[in-house]
Design an enzyme around this catalytic site. Structure first.
Site, PDB file in Angstrom:
ATOM      1  N   PRO A   1       0.829  -1.216   0.000  1.00  0.00           N
ATOM      2  CA  PRO A   1       0.000   0.000   0.000  1.00  0.00           C
ATOM      3  C   PRO A   1       0.855   1.254   0.000  1.00  0.00           C
ATOM      4  O   PRO A   1       2.053   1.207   0.291  1.00  0.00           O
ATOM      5  CB  PRO A   1      -0.808  -0.138   1.298  1.00  0.00           C
ATOM      6  CG  PRO A   1      -0.013  -1.048   2.154  1.00  0.00           C
ATOM      7  CD  PRO A   1       0.700  -1.991   1.238  1.00  0.00           C
TER       8      PRO A   1
ATOM      9  N   VAL B   1       4.281   2.974   2.755  1.00  0.00           N
ATOM     10  CA  VAL B   1       4.996   2.004   3.596  1.00  0.00           C
ATOM     11  C   VAL B   1       6.497   2.024   3.337  1.00  0.00           C
ATOM     12  O   VAL B   1       7.232   1.239   3.925  1.00  0.00           O
ATOM     13  CB  VAL B   1       4.435   0.575   3.384  1.00  0.00           C
ATOM     14  CG1 VAL B   1       3.014   0.475   3.853  1.00  0.00           C
ATOM     15  CG2 VAL B   1       4.543   0.162   1.921  1.00  0.00           C
TER      16      VAL B   1
ATOM     17  N   SER C   1     -13.005 -13.673  -0.993  1.00  0.00           N
ATOM     18  CA  SER C   1     -12.675 -13.954   0.405  1.00  0.00           C
ATOM     19  C   SER C   1     -13.743 -13.509   1.391  1.00  0.00           C
ATOM     20  O   SER C   1     -13.593 -13.727   2.592  1.00  0.00           O
ATOM     21  CB  SER C   1     -11.340 -13.296   0.764  1.00  0.00           C
ATOM     22  OG  SER C   1     -11.401 -11.904   0.578  1.00  0.00           O
TER      23      SER C   1
ATOM     24  N   LYS D   1      -4.532  -8.551   6.121  1.00  0.00           N
ATOM     25  CA  LYS D   1      -5.853  -8.675   6.751  1.00  0.00           C
ATOM     26  C   LYS D   1      -5.741  -8.783   8.267  1.00  0.00           C
ATOM     27  O   LYS D   1      -6.529  -8.183   9.006  1.00  0.00           O
ATOM     28  CB  LYS D   1      -6.583  -9.882   6.176  1.00  0.00           C
ATOM     29  CG  LYS D   1      -6.996  -9.714   4.720  1.00  0.00           C
ATOM     30  CD  LYS D   1      -7.638 -10.970   4.172  1.00  0.00           C
ATOM     31  CE  LYS D   1      -8.059 -10.777   2.707  1.00  0.00           C
ATOM     32  NZ  LYS D   1      -8.645 -11.991   2.126  1.00  0.00           N
TER      33      LYS D   1
END
Length: 789
Positions: free
Chosen positions: A366, A369, A686, A729
């Site tokens: 993302p 970072v 998912s 996640k």
């Protein structure tokens, strides 16, 4: 004398007395006036409009003074009338008698008073001489006008008006000349304007003469040079293998080619082009293209190499100093440096027979970072130059491979440009935003990247402009992107993917304390100001919600700007930023400490997802209502996510006995599944587990646990399938305050990447069947056996 005559308004010009003027009329009123005047006494009054945009002018739209003229010739055409008129006398418009079918006005004739004074005669002679001088300097005047003006019979009045017609001045200035009285004043104004024109003509002639003289000299030199070459060629004093000639430019190029230490084939190509340039005329347009080509060949660093004798210990310390965390990335770089060090040692011992494959890394993660910044840190650690290009939005293949030399303005591709800018053939080369490369009718840039990033091909990278191979095998390529899905599989296969997950709260704290605070202090011109740990954690928890640290940096910058203003105004400011200062400077909290649900809810489940900005949690809501078994899906869901919802609905219908439902429950109700934040597109398989959990909760009226999140793809048989992005996640779940996370059993292998802090704070449950997930996610299991619906 006052008379009534037809009036013809004109635009963009002024008619003077004693001159012949060709006019064109297209407005119907003007055409009617011309025809009527031509059929009567051929007299018509001509007045110039103040504003040429007005279609139907009135008295106020016309200048007060005009010219009474005689129509000598008239010819009708398709779109109006062409008329040759001869100016007779100046007139003043008193008033408009009628406006239909054409303008008729009362005009007062204003004759010029003829004065035979010596001053007028002198000015008249001066005017005539000046006009002849202007003609000799190239003033553009009609032949008939010249004949009239150079004749000796013209009176001072006629001479003045006729010269005024030829002056290159604005419309307003010509109108001013028309209405200037008495005659002597008008003559002086015309003389002044004519003198200015003569000065301009003299300057133009001087420039033209100088240019022509320079052109003649250059042409003469060129002819002599060509003759000299022909003579030397006949005498055998020119030619040979390298095409030596006595030209300083060619000698300079030869020196640059030698100094560049090109490969043999490239040097032969450069010398061949140099011979072609030496035989080419300097006026040949292609000579400029050849010079640019030779400049590029000489400027590309064919032999300049940065040393590789870097200490592994020093490189490790440099990266630790510049970046916190990123353990896997740092290990990979140190491995690369270790291999390079061993190869250099073997080369020094004369064992240079290896076929080493260059490293091509791809950082995926993302925004914020540290993907781009660690590239610079790698270059610093290796002691190499750093080059960077952004591929975002590029759609032209020529941006990578370069343009053909036949095109005007052709240039090499961005890779060769970056290497030239770096000044070395082995820089650390960053290809930013590789996931945002486009494609259109100009080609596919991502396909052009295949050769540059393929270790088997980039030893002989072909740029369309250079037309010679360039060895990219020594370049350390690093690509960056936010997502891997949009990177073509062929390109992905040529790179080693290193995933950057979002930072945990502890990692953000360390980055903020060690790096961001000191950096922003320096950027804002402040010293000796500290921030408490609680204040920094307050910013992280209550003012940011991101995978990276850019928002954290913006908030710290906002605080320091407030402090900088207090310092500049010599007011009292805090030496140590505390929690109360954070709330004072940044305002009310933007986020709650936890974003998970506060209470157990029926018909709601917490899912986990990965977006371009890192990991996120999703709330799945299900609502039931009387109906006929229709399933409604909202929240801007993608096709794959819609299919997951369909699969979840089918599983609940086929397992109605397990859930304590009636066999026909679905035929009497409609089901609405919604994922909030409807403006954000969502897709992927998912969410199947969380959709099923929310649906079962709504159907059975059993609440889900608020602190439990889940992810996994579901099949029609109730199997929970493996998913990706486990690290992202789980970090998102930890950030949201979840205590339990349900994962597919096949993802147990991915727990190695999950930070220790996340493993410590969250209980992970791995399931194979959806029933196992429901036992954990629902507050009550097994569900009562009586039929609920």
């Amino acid at each position: 004398m006052i008379r009534s005559v037809p009036i013809a308004p004109i635009r963009g010009s002024v008619v003077f007395p004693h001159t012949d003027t060709l006019l064109s009329f297209v407005r119907q009123e003007s055409v009617n006036a011309l025809e009527e005047a031509f059929n009567q006494d051929r007299l018509i009054a001509i007045f110039t409009q103040r504003d040429s945009r007005i279609a139907n002018p009135t008295k106020d739209d016309l200048y007060e003074y005009g010219t009474l003229a005689t129509i000598t010739q008239m010819m009708s055409v398709d779109d109006g009338i062409h008329a040759l008129v001869r100016g007779q006398i100046r007139v003043k418009l008193s008033n408009i008698v009628t406006e239909s079918p054409y303008l008729i006005g009362a005009v007062e004739e204003i004759p010029d008073i003829i004065d035979d004074s010596s001053e007028i005669k002198a000015i008249s002679k001066n005017l005539s001489d000046s006009f002849k001088k202007a003609l000799s300097l190239g003033k553009n005047v009609e032949v008939m006008m010249i004949v009239k003006l150079i004749s000796e019979n013209s009176s001072p009045i006629e001479l003045t008006d006729q010269i005024a017609t030829t002056l290159e001045i604005k419309l307003e200035e010509k109108q001013t000349l028309l209405q200037t009285f008495p005659l002597i004043e008008r003559m002086k104004k015309v003389q002044e304007i004519l003198n200015k024109e003569i000065n301009v003509l003299e300057i133009e002639k001087k420039i033209s003469s100088s240019t022509q003289r320079q052109f003649d000299e250059n042409m003469k030199k060129n002819i002599l040079r060509e003759k000299k070459r022909a003579i030397e060629k006949e005498l055998g004093e020119i030619g040979g293998e390298e095409g030596e000639i006595a030209s300083e430019e060619v000698k300079e190029y030869k020196k640059r080619i030698v100094d560049a230490k090109m490969p043999k084939d490239v040097e032969e190509k450069a010398l061949k082009e140099l011979v072609k340039l030496s035989k080419m005329s300097s006026y040949n347009p292609e000579s400029g293209f050849l010079r640019n080509y030779l400049d590029w060949l000489c400027d590309v660093p064919w032999s300049v190499v940065s040393p590789n004798n870097v200490s592994i210990t020093k490189a490790r310390k440099t990266m630790e100093k510049r970046h916190y965390g990123l353990k896997k990335t740092k290990e990979r770089i140190l491995e690369y440096l270790s291999v390079m060090k061993l190869l250099e040692e073997q080369k020094e011992k004369g064992k240079d027979n290896h076929q080493y494959q260059p490293t091509i890394l791809c950082f995926i993660g993302p925004p914020g970072v540290g993907k781009t910044s660690i590239g610079r840190a790698i270059a610093e650690a290796m002691g190499r130059k750093f080059a960077r290009i952004s591929l975002g939005g590029i759609r032209d293949e020529a941006e990578i491979r370069g343009h053909r030399r036949t095109y005007v303005g052709a240039l090499p591709g961005r890779i060769i440009q970056g290497i030239k800018q770096a000044g070395t053939r082995n820089p650390v080369f960053m290809l930013d935003e590789i996931d945002k490369v486009g494609a259109d009718f100009r080609g596919d840039p991502s396909s052009a990247l295949l050769e540059a990033l393929d270790p088997e091909q980039n030893r002989e990278f072909s740029d369309h402009y250079l037309e010679v191979a360039f060895d990219l095998s020594k370049v350390f390529f690093i690509a960056t992107g936010n997502v891997l899905d949009t990177v073509p599989s062929a390109l992905r296969d040529r790179m080693e993917i290193i995933t950057f997950a979002g930072y945990t709260e502890e990692e953000k704290f360390e980055i903020g304390k060690r790096f961001i605070w000191e950096k922003q202090l320096k950027n804002h011109g402040l010293t000796n100001i500290t921030i408490s740990d609680k204040a920094l954690k307050e910013i992280i928890n209550r003012y940011t919600r991101e995978a990276g640290v850019r928002d954290l940096e913006r908030n710290i910058s906002a605080i320091l700007r407030k402090v900088a203003r207090l310092v500049a105004e010599k007011k009292k400011y805090p030496q140590n930023i505390k929690e109360k200062n954070v709330r004072e400077y940044l305002g009310s909290h933007k986020y709650s400490s936890l974003i998970a649900e506060k209470n157990n809810e029926i018909g709601m489940a917490t899912g986990l997802a990965v977006t371009n900005a890192g990991g996120e949690i999703l709330f799945i809501e299900v609502s039931l209502m009387p109906g006929r078994g229709r399933l409604t899906l909202t929240g801007q869901l993608g096709d794959v996510m819609k299919e997951s919802a369909q699969a979840a609905f089918t599983w609940t219908r086929s397992n109605y006995k397990l859930l304590g439902l009636k066999a026909d429950f679905a035929s009497k109700m409609d089901v609405h599944i919604h994922v909030p934040e409807g403006a954000v597109p969502k897709d992927g398989p998912s969410a199947g587990t969380s959709i099923t959990t929310a649906l079962v909760s709504a159907l059975t009226k059993v609440a889900t646990r608020r602190d439990t999140g889940m992810t996994g793809e579901i099949t029609l048989r109730g199997n929970v399938m493996e998913i990706g992005g486990v690290k992202e996640k789980t970090i998102a779940g930890h950030r949201a305050g979840l205590k339990t996370i349900i994962l597919p059993k096949e993802n147990q292998k991915d727990m190695e990447e999950v930070p220790l802090k996340v493993k410590k704070d969250i209980k992970f449950v791995f399931v194979e069947k959806i029933e196992d997930a429901l036992k954990i996610a629902l507050t009550k299991w097994p569900i009562v056996s009586k039929k609920i619906l």
